[in-house]
Design an enzyme around this catalytic site. Structure first.
Site, PDB file in Angstrom:
ATOM      1  N   GLY A   1       2.661  -2.941   8.358  1.00  0.00           N
ATOM      2  CA  GLY A   1       2.889  -3.259   9.763  1.00  0.00           C
ATOM      3  C   GLY A   1       4.316  -3.732   9.982  1.00  0.00           C
ATOM      4  O   GLY A   1       4.967  -4.234   9.064  1.00  0.00           O
TER       5      GLY A   1
ATOM      6  N   GLU B   1      -7.609  -5.623   3.881  1.00  0.00           N
ATOM      7  CA  GLU B   1      -7.799  -6.807   3.034  1.00  0.00           C
ATOM      8  C   GLU B   1      -8.983  -6.633   2.075  1.00  0.00           C
ATOM      9  O   GLU B   1      -9.782  -7.544   1.877  1.00  0.00           O
ATOM     10  CB  GLU B   1      -7.992  -8.072   3.879  1.00  0.00           C
TER      11      GLU B   1
ATOM     12  N   THR C   1       0.819  -1.215   0.000  1.00  0.00           N
ATOM     13  CA  THR C   1       0.000   0.000   0.000  1.00  0.00           C
ATOM     14  C   THR C   1       0.855   1.270   0.000  1.00  0.00           C
ATOM     15  O   THR C   1       1.877   1.342   0.656  1.00  0.00           O
ATOM     16  CB  THR C   1      -0.894  -0.003   1.255  1.00  0.00           C
TER      17      THR C   1
END
Lengths: 658, 658
Positions: free
Chosen positions: A177, A421, A138
């Site tokens: 993350g 997701e 992303t």
């Protein structure tokens, strides 16, 4: 000692809680294994979540890393392995409060997208934690639309390297993350350029921090994206690349390779990769979505039999708030939904296992259906469960609003599942596209996948129910759901065709139908969920005590859906107004029935007090005592930090001398 | 420089933003005053909210106290007074991020409930901040049901004192703002006992902390209740009283007095007090409920014209996400609701001012209607706006989930409004009780208050709309809303009577109807909101440019309500399925129309960047730049606190030696 108002609820259970727990776990042996894992984790103080609600983002992050590191030791000690039966319970036992989840995604992406040589090199390093991996897909400006990613990787034949760059700010990697502060490596997705030609998105392994001192590597700018609504324990990060060079061997090359001379070679099938995305959507449902709803139901329902407020009958003791119809109407449908989605999750898991076996035989026929189901159910379940947790929170009034209730954290965390997701609206439109395609095919007499064969059998009948008890017949309500799903799909397909025939361009016509397409996709999933629940209940005939209460929950799930969305059922007259009044009557009757078993039904989820981490939801129901004791430990219970500087001068009256 | 994607939206506005702002403010002069206040506050660094998203609960609290103290100086400097025209804009300009709000409630309760002597003693002390007040009503075990409060105040004739006690843990005061760490005094509500007889709840002024050193007074245990979902800046507190003695003069005695010999005397009318509660519910709507929704709309809509994702037409540039119908359908109805509720708030304010004038003439006739309207609208507006803010948050995808978007804080704060000042379900049932009573009266030919006269005129007609344009006629949709409100009220009244006639006890019958009673109350409020919006639009005829766009918003508000709740309109055939398809068509058409003016419509709310405090919503639309710059300032952007202790040993491979 258990609060007597809670204890009395357990004495009248109509079924064996232990047997229902075993059913939910998939057998008594699974229950045993799960409890052993929970016991081992919860008895270890390193994994404690006791201070969680008092911690800053920095403290939460540090604790999550500590737990992740300690978990390696623990697994070694306990003899748990990644392929062992205990493994799937560990994450749940930790309530997800642990770092390095993206390290797993890093490994999986190498396993799936890497060549044998790449797997042989990187997986052992990652397994031994000689590096910490992340997954950088992303960007600030791109989430949903992967083709639009802007990071570039230019092949330099002279040095046999890829040169990675972030050409503008919207191309900065954002959200990954474990990347903000922990990761040493990451998989960067970038547009591949060779000799000036763009070959689209490809994955590259990039080192971002030194293995010696953890300093950022040359050309790398990285950090933490700052505070979020939840996930304080995760260091979601940003990454800016400036002429970062990685060797040719770092492009993951199972499916695509760049030869030394710059020749681009595509090989193998990428369909398995597509399948990976769909399985991730299904795999998150249990731990990230159902568990929070089950916890919220446990907390809110236990609290609602301990909390007494106002009087139902004049002159009597104040009533348990769960005895109010409005409170039942808030909570019990959420409980029914938790069960319904537990069973649909079983159904999806089974379907996906079957799909996986077929794919290994190189049969990809099931893929479109699996994609449609995983997209639709990911969206519908996350949406429904998020709303459910919020209802539970509100239903606890002021005390639900305290972090110590556990409910705010459950809500702020589950909310993210509607976004990650695959954003839910986008996913529902994927499902809708499949439905429209299958509806057209079915109308033309062509074969369609099993889950949508019903679209071919459009019936124009009416609901045959004659009285309110008829609406406790699964055939009656399942048929009604089916009818609505067919109607919404067929009418939207017709609108789409009409628009196109009237000269509207195809993409405009699609856009003008999307609100209704989303409705159709939801109706399809809702129908399958109801049908699956009814079929599950039928198969429980050997478990008589449990079957009865599950039947009530199935009825409630189905009738709540009709009651909350009456227009869809009334629209074409399939259900009459008189029948809708019967639905309402049956629905409200059911609330009073299920209310009697409400506490045993949440007890069956078998959460420990530690895992609930809630002053309202503990097994013994000592709510007020616990709130008071816990609040006293808050860091806000020190002398006012504002006293010397602001309050003292104020009270000693400097202001009045102004 | 303004992002060109945002700038282009402003060039095509169909109306004057400045004129609409003036309309919302109630005149251009009000706009001028408001802006002057905002400018004075925002240019003062003490009031900065820049670091808010990075602060701990302790830091937020300290900042709120600092601001409250500084505000006194500021008001003095600026010449603002509590009765001046600037006063009402201060709180909004501070975004509510300030301490000592309960100090105002402390003062108001003394003004309303205290004798002249008490007012003369305490109000000057409070005004000069020689003490800091709070308001201790809610207990751990009691919120909604005031009669159930358990704190006791026993009159001791020997010493002429009241002895206050917390007899058990559920009686502990819990939640009062400013009490956890700041307050020196509070108004405690307790059951009054004289010579062993209970006289019910009464208010007592109690000192809880020393004016010298702020230590807790003898017999007092008090502290902060710990972390909440929001309101970190407020020290909500707990309070335990053990034989705390206060002089007889400390019982607020405008309406009830205890004479020295223990004689209890009730005097005057308490009705005005009842009126105070209803005005609080109305007064919170603007700042606490509408402002957050307007801010959320501003943020989400500006972001949605700057964010481009995926392609609407193949081969073209990626589309602004606001060009997707599904995005319009999420955001534009929230925008319409913000306007609808702004106008209903004006209506309610006016009604309450009229009520207040009547009450001052000792005419209490309007009280039941005002109570029903304030209860119902408090519930409906807080519910709707909370859901609206959540929709805005989700509509911004991942970036909405970052605290830096401003949306999570707006959501977690507005959510509390559904709970405080009367839990929403309880309030809706108050409205419903009024509706049932009035419906019975009207059916019996008795006169009823103006807002419910429509209940008498039950018509059994059908909706006369012939095509989709007819649904842009306010008469058509207002009538439809009215029909539904009457039907839900009358059918629930009938069910209630049937139950009672069949032998069900009255309170049980009521409980069995509550789910439907809540629906009736909502329908009543929704009808009034639609009607009021339509009437407001009609009166704008002199403001042609504005009237047109307001008419569109009114239509959207009305049709969205029908589209989202089709069953209520289809149920008895008032609206046919064919007409519902017209509603859908008109509704979807409107989205595309209003989308063109979406940015000017949020610009008219006139929020400054500081007050939005959002990386996504700034006036210039430089979203990505701002997110990046802001994130870099986060305290999480330091060397990983886990590195030395956990990451270094891990990476340097101690674990693999296990």
């Amino acid at each position: 000692s258990v609060n007597p108002d809670l204890a009395s609820e357990r004495q009248t259970a109509s079924f064996s809680v232990e047997k229902l727990t075993a059913l939910l776990d998939g057998g008594a042996e699974q229950t045993r294994i799960r409890r052993a894992v929970v016991e081992a984790i919860e008895s270890d103080p390193v994994f404690s979540r006791e201070n969680q609600y008092f911690q800053t983002q920095n403290e939460r992050y540090e604790a999550a890393v500590r737990k992740a590191v300690h978990l390696q030791k623990k697994m070694h000690e306990m003899g748990w392995t990644e392929n062992g039966p205990e493994y799937k319970y560990i994450y749940r036992a930790l309530s997800g409060d642990v770092a390095f989840l993206l390290h797993r995604v890093f490994m999986r992406s190498i396993s799936v997208l890497g060549s044998d040589k790449q797997v042989a090199k990187w997986i052992p390093l990652a397994t031994q934690h000689k590096l910490i991996g992340s997954y950088a897909q992303t960007e600030l400006g791109h989430g949903t639309y992967l083709q639009g990613l802007e990071t570039t990787a230019v092949f330099d034949t002279a040095t046999q390297e890829f040169i990675l760059n972030t050409p503008k700010i919207s191309a900065m990697k954002w959200w990954p993350g474990d990347m903000g502060r922990s990761a040493t490596h990451t998989v960067v997705f970038a547009q591949l350029y060779i000799h000036g030609k763009c070959y689209g998105i490809h994955p590259f392994i990039v080192q971002i921090r030194s293995l010696q001192d953890h300093s950022l590597c040359p050309g790398i700018t990285a950090g933490d994206i700052g505070p979020k609504m939840n996930f304080e324990h995760i260091d979601n990060g940003y990454l800016l690349l400036k002429n970062v060079r990685v060797p040719r061997e770092n492009m993951l090359s199972k499916f695509c390779e760049v030869r030394p001379d710059g020749t681009y070679v595509r090989q193998g099938s990428q369909k398995i990769n597509y399948f990976t995305m769909t399985t991730v959507r299904i795999s998150l449902i249990s731990d990230e979505v159902l568990t929070p709803l089950m916890k919220a139901c446990t907390i809110a329902i236990r609290y609602s039999v301990v909390r007494r407020q106002s009087k139902l009958k004049p002159g009597e003791q104040e009533a348990k708030i769960l005895d109010y119809q409005t409170q039942q109407e808030k909570l019990l449908p959420q409980l029914a939904a938790a069960y319904a989605f537990h069973f649909i999750n079983d159904y999806l898991q089974e379907l996906f296992n079957r799909g996986y076996r077929e794919i290994q035989k190189k049969n990809f026929d099931m893929l479109p259906e699996l994609h449609a189901l995983s997209s639709g159910f990911k969206a519908v379940i996350t949406q429904h469960c998020t709303a459910g947790v919020e209802i539970c929170l509100r239903a606890c009034g002021g005390h639900g609003y305290s972090l110590l209730s556990g409910l705010p954290s459950l809500y702020t965390k589950i909310l993210a599942s509607c976004i990650y997701e695959g954003e839910n609206t986008i996913l529902l439109l994927q499902t809708a596209r499949f439905l429209i395609k299958c509806f057209m095919a079915a109308s033309a007499g062509q074969p369609v996948p099993p889950s949508v064969t019903y679209l071919a059998a459009v019936k124009h009948g009416k609901c045959p129910a004659k009285n309110k008890l008829d609406f406790l017949s699964p055939d009656i309500y399942t048929e009604a759901y089916q009818h609505v799903a067919v109607r919404l799909t067929s009418s939207t397909a017709a609108k789409l065709q009409d628009l196109i025939q009237s000269g509207v361009k195809k993409h405009d016509a699609w856009n003008q139908c999307t609100v209704q397409l989303v409705q159709a996709a939801k109706a399809h999933c809702h129908y399958i969920a109801v049908k699956n629940f009814a079929e599950t209940v039928e198969k429980l005939e050997t478990k008589a005590g449990i079957q009865k209460i599950m039947k009530h929950l199935c009825d409630l799930f189905a009738l709540h859906g009709i009651f909350s969305n009456t227009g869809a059922f009334l629209h074409d007259g399939y259900t009459s107004a008189a029948q809708m009044d019967m639905v309402t009557a049956s629905y409200l009757d059911l609330l009073a029935v299920i209310r009697k078993d409400a506490v045993p039904l949440v007890d069956a989820f078998d959460f420990t007090d530690q895992s609930l981490n809630s002053a309202l939801g503990s097994y013994d129901g000592q709510v007020y005592q616990r709130l008071y004791e816990w609040a006293q430990k808050s860091p806000t219970n020190q002398m006012s930090p504002a006293y010397e500087r602001y309050l003292k001068p104020l009270l000693h009256n400097t202001l009045s001398k102004l």
